[in-house]
Design an enzyme around this catalytic site. Structure first.
Site, PDB file in Angstrom:
ATOM      1  N   HIS A  83       0.825  -1.220   0.000  1.00 46.92           N
ATOM      2  CA  HIS A  83       0.000   0.000   0.000  1.00 46.92           C
ATOM      3  C   HIS A  83       0.858   1.269   0.000  1.00 46.92           C
ATOM      4  CE1 HIS A  83       0.081  -0.034   4.564  1.00 46.92           C
ATOM      5  NE2 HIS A  83       0.021   1.262   4.401  1.00 46.92           N
ATOM      6  N   ASP A 218       1.145  -7.705   2.401  1.00 44.92           N
ATOM      7  CA  ASP A 218       1.250  -6.277   2.087  1.00 44.92           C
ATOM      8  C   ASP A 218       2.715  -5.844   1.911  1.00 44.92           C
ATOM      9  OD1 ASP A 218       0.876  -3.560   1.823  1.00 44.92           O
ATOM     10  OD2 ASP A 218      -0.445  -3.360   3.553  1.00 44.92           O
ATOM     11  N   SER A 646       4.005   2.215   8.469  1.00 48.56           N
ATOM     12  CA  SER A 646       3.781   1.265   7.390  1.00 48.56           C
ATOM     13  C   SER A 646       5.086   1.028   6.659  1.00 48.56           C
ATOM     14  CB  SER A 646       2.750   1.801   6.409  1.00 48.56           C
ATOM     15  OG  SER A 646       1.479   1.457   6.851  1.00 48.56           O
TER      16      SER A 646
END
Ligand code: ARG
Ligand code: GLU
Length: 711
Positions: A83, A218, A646
């Site tokens: 992402h 991810d 992230s």
């Protein structure tokens, strides 16, 4: 003597409890080495951050100003989240080859794809510079304070010696009580190396977002390129793979509950030191307001996305962005309630006052100011969310700024090109008819919730949703900015033609119903709210600064860490599951079998690539299975993380990579305001799953050969 021994024996568990009680995102030069070791760390703080020697910090970067990434090979290979690389993966996609759907794997270095504009920042040094920045600011507040601080920062920067590829950034910590200087090295030639298909990298999409148990791969991979001298350079085909000072070895050892782990990255923003009153306002007023606006917007989009595949594609990314924080706030409100945050904060304030009565006036004034600000702040929350969620209002805002710039003579060729590019981008994924509905509904909510003193003239009549829908549809058809109406036959979506005669365009824009409606919305907001919110915020900032300093001088037992501000931090904890609700118990690790359990053929969130299914069926797991015989996919730990973490590396006691941070569990998203060790867990992709996908799914052994894998 005896007493002393007893005290230190008692102190250790107490300190440990504190670390876990309050979480912590520590400045890498100020680590709690002792506590980290007591939790199992086998390396030293200097191995993590050493300005003079290669250390783990030389493998951790800020990725394109937002996420984190890490270097995992001696050839500058970077690992971050899917992402985080999403926009770049999308940018290389065509209708014939959609890399989001199909995934992408370079066959060798010549196949890696450049990403103009993408940057990667290394932090090579950190120094506390409070003594250089604060002098002369003692009696200042508001704009004067900011001005003096900026002057001092500039003066500090001027006398520092830096290389051409380095910059210095001075950042405020503890509400302006301390300042730190960061030496940053920015690399600008970053190429896409690999990404799994979204069916792996975004598996579970919005339904599973913020949720545990999770089954998402991810991750994506990039590579840093440098000039011939291994220094940062603009993109050039002659650039060479960057040789890092350090890269992370990758562990494929099984994880056990309570294993020590730390996460190294760039957390974005937290507010851990707010008074109870501020937390109460977030929980009861601003979060619910923002959630309510997004509820309406998301439901309206969803209705059409479900029945129309084109809308589905057009709005998928936008929907995900809006839904991400919508869902986070819902979890945050629940978690604040469940963790009794306001009551806990109130008690803490009483404890502080009992130790140091000078804190009472600060808290009293904070209470008064936050109460005074609350109605304005609530209006601000609605206002910003309306402008964000009504795309037509966003457009109207852009055109209003354009009118101003044009009339001020500032619309030169360069600005015009930038504006046209932005509008082209917006119109590409804009469904005017659908957004007329969104706008009608969010404005009805706004008209209903907003007290009369804030309501713009004529907005009172927008309360009735059904009337609104009809009215807004007509306005949308008549408006030129929606692209449904036209100006002398030219539509706004035909961006180049639309701007050929700017004088006529400006005249017509001024008459446009949406530009006018937005105009009264904005000017009313500016008149009733903006200045007031900001003035009170200046007072609050000064009080928060004082309150922060008082907490630190009063609560001597507590180890304080500064709120996250997108600077490099270390957080640590243990691999752990949780018990978020009565009779509900979460394990710390998910597996490939769980990916299969969620599989829904053809679904846009839970479909799976055939090849992954066949790997599962043939149990072709190689070294990537754990002791259960299955491939571990995601795991949780007690690391205190937030947005910006992230892509951060999760490391083991020796500094080997064991996971890739990408999310938190929903029951713990209030950790940005009130970390609770019982409920707060970060979620990581297991390195075994990453390597399994690279090796078995993507057949990209050439990448594995670069890495150092610890068995
Ligand atoms: N919740 C994660 C983070 O804040 C992941 C967001 C991206 N994924 C998504 N389904 N929207 O940013
Ligand atoms: N997904 C978040 C990000 O993009 C990290 C998760 C969190 O907020 O903890 O940074």
């Amino acid at each position: 003597m005896k007493r002393k021994i007893l005290l230190s024996a008692l102190l250790l568990p107490a300190v440990m409890a504190f670390g876990q009680q309050y979480g912590g995102m520590w400045i890498p030069t100020e680590l709690n080495e002792k506590e980290m070791k007591s939790l199992g760390m086998k390396i030293s703080a200097k191995d993590i951050f050493n300005p003079d020697k290669a250390s783990i910090k030389d493998a951790v970067v800020q990725f394109d100003g937002g996420c984190t990434a890490e270097v995992i090979s001696p050839k500058g290979l970077l690992l971050t989240n899917h992402h985080c690389g999403y926009d770049n993966i999308q940018a290389h996609s065509t209708v014939e080859n959609d890399l989001l759907t199909n995934g992408f794997w370079a066959k060798d270095m010549t196949g890696e794809l450049p990403n103009p504009g993408v940057t990667v920042d290394f932090i090579t040094d950190i120094k506390e510079v409070t003594a250089q920045i604060l002098p002369g600011t003692e009696n200042l507040t508001g704009a004067d304070l900011t001005k003096k601080i900026n002057e001092n920062i500039e003066a500090y920067k001027k006398v520092q010696k830096t290389e051409s590829y380095q910059t210095i950034s001075v950042r405020s910590m503890y509400y302006g009580n301390k300042f730190y200087a960061y030496v940053i090295e920015t690399f600008k030639d970053i190429r896409l190396v690999g990404a799994p298909p979204s069916a792996i990298g975004k598996y579970g999409s919005d339904t599973d977002n913020w949720v545990w148990p999770r089954h998402t791969g991810d991750f994506s991979m990039f590579r840093i390129y440098a000039d011939k001298n291994n220094k940062p350079a603009e993109y050039s085909k002659d650039n060479i793979p960057y040789t890092p000072k350090h890269f992370l070895p990758i562990s494929v050892k099984d994880k056990k509950e309570d294993d020590f782990t730390f996460v190294f990255g760039f957390p974005g923003r937290t507010t851990e030191y707010l008074p109870a009153i501020a937390v109460e306002k977030i929980m009861k007023e601003t979060d619910p307001a923002m959630i309510a606006v997004r509820d309406v917007a998301l439901k309206t989009l969803d209705e059409k996305m479900r029945i129309n595949p084109a809308t589905k594609i057009q709005y998928a990314s936008k929907y995900a962005r809006v839904a991400n924080y919508w869902k986070k706030w819902i979890g945050e409100v629940e978690g604040l309630k469940k963790s009794n945050a306001v009551e806990k904060k109130k008690q803490y304030e009483q404890t502080l006052i009992s130790k140091n009565p000078a804190i009472k006036p600060t808290i009293d004034q904070l209470n008064q100011k936050y109460n005074e600000q609350a109605p304005y702040n609530l209006h601000k929350a609605y206002y910003s969310e309306i402008v964000r969620n009504s795309e037509t209002f966003t457009l109207a805002g852009i055109y209003s700024n354009y009118i101003q710039s044009y009339e001020a003579g500032k619309m030169d060729a360069k600005n015009l090109e930038a504006l046209k590019a932005r509008l082209t981008e917006l119109y590409k994924d804009y469904d005017a008819e659908l957004d007329a509905k969104v706008t009608a509904k969010v404005l009805a909510l706004y008209a209903d919730k907003t007290p009369p003193q804030f309501l713009p003239k004529d907005f009172g009549q927008l309360k009735d949703v059904n009337k609104n829908l009809g009215m807004m549809e007509n306005v949308s058809k008549a408006s030129i900015i929606t692209g449904r109406g036209n100006m002398n036959g030219v539509k706004a979506t035909d961006v180049n033609k639309f701007f050929t005669d700017q004088k006529t365009l400006v005249e017509n824009l001024k008459k446009d119903p949406f530009v006018q409606m937005y105009g009264s919305f904005k000017s009313s907001y500016l008149a009733t709210t903006d200045a007031k919110v900001n003035a009170l915020q200046t007072d609050i900032d000064a009080l928060q600064k004082k309150f922060m300093a008082q907490q630190m001088e009063t609560d001597k037992d507590r180890k304080f860490f500064p709120d996250a501000n997108s600077t490099l931090r270390v957080t640590y904890g243990q691999v752990k599951g949780s018990e978020p609700r009565d009779a509900v118990s979460y394990g710390y690790q998910t597996h490939l079998a769980g990916v299969m359990e969620k599989y829904i053929p053809g679904d846009y969130e839970f479909d799976l690539p055939k090849k992954l299914i066949s790997l599962y069926n043939s149990k072709d797991y190689g070294v990537y299975k754990d002791k259960t015989g299955d491939v571990p996919v995601n795991f949780t730990a007690t690391n205190h993380t937030t947005g910006g973490n992230s892509g951060s590396p999760a490391l083991d006691a020796y500094g080997n990579l064991i996971g890739l941070n990408f999310d938190r569990q929903w029951e713990g998203t209030m950790s940005d305001i009130n970390y609770d060790p019982k409920l707060c867990r970060n979620i990581m992709v297991d390195t075994k799953y990453i390597l399994f996908v690279i090796d078995k799914y993507a057949d990209s052994k050439w990448l594995l050969n670069e890495m150092k894998i610890v068995k």
